[in-house]
Design a protein around this motif. Structure first.
Motif, PDB file in Angstrom:
ATOM      1  N   ARG A  79       0.943  -1.361  -0.008  1.00 21.62           N
ATOM      2  CA  ARG A  79      -0.051  -0.053   0.063  1.00 21.62           C
ATOM      3  C   ARG A  79       0.704   1.387  -0.064  1.00 21.62           C
ATOM      4  O   ARG A  79       0.476   2.187  -0.545  1.00 21.62           O
ATOM      5  N   ARG A  80       2.024   1.239   0.838  1.00 20.13           N
ATOM      6  CA  ARG A  80       2.820   2.334   0.676  1.00 20.13           C
ATOM      7  C   ARG A  80       3.409   2.634  -0.637  1.00 20.13           C
ATOM      8  O   ARG A  80       3.540   3.811  -1.249  1.00 20.13           O
ATOM      9  N   MET A  81       3.843   1.745  -1.187  1.00 17.46           N
ATOM     10  CA  MET A  81       4.463   1.806  -2.816  1.00 17.46           C
ATOM     11  C   MET A  81       3.378   2.433  -3.474  1.00 17.46           C
ATOM     12  O   MET A  81       3.616   3.255  -4.576  1.00 17.46           O
ATOM     13  N   SER A  82       2.413   1.683  -3.646  1.00 17.95           N
ATOM     14  CA  SER A  82       1.366   2.077  -4.512  1.00 17.95           C
ATOM     15  C   SER A  82       0.496   3.520  -4.377  1.00 17.95           C
ATOM     16  O   SER A  82       0.401   4.314  -5.063  1.00 17.95           O
ATOM     17  N   LEU A  83       0.560   4.057  -2.995  1.00 21.19           N
ATOM     18  CA  LEU A  83      -0.240   5.280  -2.628  1.00 21.19           C
ATOM     19  C   LEU A  83       0.601   6.252  -2.631  1.00 21.19           C
ATOM     20  O   LEU A  83       0.352   7.412  -3.052  1.00 21.19           O
TER      21      LEU A  83
END
Length: 254
Positions: free
Chosen positions: A155-159
């Motif tokens: 989620r961190r990478m995508s957000l």
């Protein structure tokens, strides 16, 4: 005209190289279609027991061709979807090793995640910039990335769209190891040859067992991702501005 995909088969191992280095191996329609055709052909060849997938330097794959996306919008996306090269990697029956030599961004990261495991060169970097570009992931990102790195990092990478270097990629489980850039392809081929030194039918059966367990827990999520991506209509007026911002950010981070 240079072939957009290079294939070299030796001793049961096929080295497949995305070959559009002037565009960081971004998915032109020719590259997408040729990659899909090459993968299908090799997957059907019983003499090929292992695939190694890499890119011509300086990148592995920058993902969608943002120039083509800004110019042709829905037509380009539909054609790439029809070529099916992004999802196809994860659906192959042949064991596949990703040799990540440089940037693997967005659709390029989805292609990499379709491999059974990844080996990175020390120049490799990874990012999911779907949200920044303005296109939802539809090639398995939201299922395959958390499977590798856990939900928090996924989620961190995508957000955020932030770039993860090779060292961090190894620490969070995205890649199994990091080697010197100059040694990457040779090392990946050595690993592939060790895999290929096994009966091909046994290799495919073992991969099928792993894939069956993975599919049992992810099939619905993959379907939802595909449906939402297909239904989402990008803001075509904003794509060019997003493209320029992403290109500038990527240049600054690489």
């Amino acid at each position: 005209m240079t072939d957009p995909v290079l294939v070299d088969v030796r001793d049961g191992v096929a080295l497949v190289t995305l070959n559009r280095p002037e565009a960081r191996n971004a998915l032109s329609l020719d590259l997408a279609r040729d990659l899909s055709a090459a993968l299908r052909r090799l997957d059907a060849d019983e003499a090929v027991r292992v695939l190694v997938l890499t890119g011509a330097d300086p990148a592995f794959c920058a993902g969608l061709d943002l120039k083509a996306l800004a110019a042709d919008g829905a037509g380009y996306l539909a054609a790439v979807h029809d070529a099916d090269c992004i999802r196809l990697v994860g659906e192959l029956g042949t064991p596949t090793v990703g040799a990540i030599n440089g940037a693997a961004f967005t659709g390029g990261l989805e292609i990499a995640l379709g491999c059974d495991f990844l080996i990175a060169g020390d120049r490799a970097v990874f990012a999911d910039t779907h949200a920044r570009v303005g296109v939802l992931p539809g090639g398995g990102m939201t299922v395959r990335l958390p499977d590798r790195v856990g939900t928090g990092w996924a989620r961190r990478m995508s957000l955020t769209g932030e770039v993860v270097d090779a060292g961090l990629a190894q620490r969070i489980g995205l890649v199994t190891e990091v080697v010197a850039h100059e040694e990457l392809v040779g090392h990946a081929m050595d690993v592939a040859r060790r895999i290929a030194d096994t009966d091909g039918h046994m290799l495919r059966a073992l991969k099928k067992v792993y894939d069956a367990g993975w599919d049992a827990t992810t099939g619905v999520a993959l379907s939802v991702e595909g449906e939402l991506a297909a239904a989402a209509v990008p803001d075509w007026d904003a794509l060019e501005a997003n493209r320029q911002q992403v290109l500038a950010r990527n240049r600054a981070q690489l």
